[in-house]
Enzyme design. Sequence first.
Site: not given
Lengths: 478, 99
Positions: A67, A142, A166
Amino acid sequence: MNINQLTAREILDLIEKKKASPGEVYDSVLRQVKAADKEIHAYVRVHDAAGANSAGSPSVPVPIGIKDNICVTGVETTCCSRILQGFKPPYDATVIRKLKATGAVFVGTTNMDEFAFGSSTENSCYGPTRNPWDRSRVPGGSSGGSAAAVAGHEAIWALGSDTGGSIRQPAAFCGVVGLKPTYGRVSRYGLIAFASSLDQIGPITKDVTDSALLLGIIAGYDEYDSTSADVPVPDYTRALVNDVKGLRIGIPKEYFVEGIEAQVKRAVMASIDVLKKCGAVFEEVSLPHTEYAIAAYYIVATAEASSNLARYDGVQYGLRRQPKEERKSPLIDMYEETRDLGFGPEAKRRIMLGTYSLSSGYYDDYYLKGLKVRTLIKQDFDNVFRKCDAILTPTAPTTAFKIGEKSDDPLSMYLSDVYTISANLSGIPAISVPCGFSTEGLPVGLQVLAKPFAEETLFRVAYTYEQNTPWHKKRASL
Amino acid sequence: MTKPLKVITGDDVRYIAGLSRIHLQGDEIQQLTKNLEDILHYVHKLEKLDVHGVEPTSHVLPIHSVYREDHPRPSLKQDEATAGAVEARNGFFKVPKVI
């Protein structure tokens, strides 16, 4: 089946038996990235072969997606925000250092909502990611890029971060396994902070076995993160047993009321039957402060975010913009102009909301109140865990929604986190595993929660469920 | 007693933007006024809850100040620490004129 559709465990077995080489595995994943990512957009940066390979002894040479909020030395890391454009960290996050030591192969950096602010990956300055199961829909967020990369066979596994769901919600939307470890289980050193008392890094994988493997690599005490817990890391793979006999599992009645889609409820109810047949004992429990969790979370999380994001001021890294005309003073004007240009709408909303709830005159009514409600929510879980080993809930109230469906209505986006945020507020571990598909062919996620540092209980329940259902074997066709 | 909900005005938003060091432009003020109003209206439900005597939780683990031995150890060099800066000179970050 193509190599890129296999799990890490299966790939490691092939490599051990010399039926595949790490190079072949990487090539297979990279081919899929080239074929599919134009459409899926799971990655914001893809490394070349030289940049992908780490120098460690190759004990686990598995291609991984990272990420865009986890620091990798010399690799641009931006939280998918304009304000961090060009930032190349001078150090590795602890999880990256650990991965490098196992010879991990870094495929690229995955897309996310700006600073992890969002539940759809639409708030990225690079544009949205698409769900591999239905490209008109969001992958969740996210960590939507990480979940879509794994579901789209563009990574064997990935790292995400979870502040309010997330990791788990995108895992549910993309039909993969997502784990938020106990707060303190995994070092946050090198994770760019959103809300420091809630953030945790965790694995996104194709099945529960891989989740246990990857957690085993990244977990542990770290002197560089004073909030990491000095608790021994067990061999999580030993918790992968197909047996839940006598395990007591609570079903919170507050989680099955208004707002839950009928198909999600049906899939979760069916999963209860599966685990009952395996010997688990279910009982209805109550988490009475559930209805206040979202409100408390958005006060606490945005207050911490507004403080953490104060560092983006056009001085130490990233973007700088000086206005042509002087308004207040050259320095203040530069701060204000840089931050207006650098932050997207959701980041501004959260900074403003957090600043408001911390500001003089509102602190007691908002921030302090949020922290007190957090205590009540944590106590709810403490009470249930006195008589239960685990709690079972849906991961999200719906399946993946359409791109653009909620982007004009921030509040409705916040409400989609209803089942996940309590685990962050109370610090407990939670895992999302696939538990079926809607009639439109969209994955549904089942969430299991346990006591602090009882990840082994999560793995035991999730693994037993997985071994008795077919969902983890389904692959998106890409 | 439940406190009445405070109405958010454009002036409030301008004030918070100043505290947040963000120079809002165009229709951003109007948009944020509406967004904050909606969100605070939702958050107002906490008023129903009696938290008298409840201790706040700012951190979930029972960890307090963590100390280590105060021995120097390798750290970033000055040029590494300033490598990401928009403007740096002689190992320092350069900012616009302050006074």
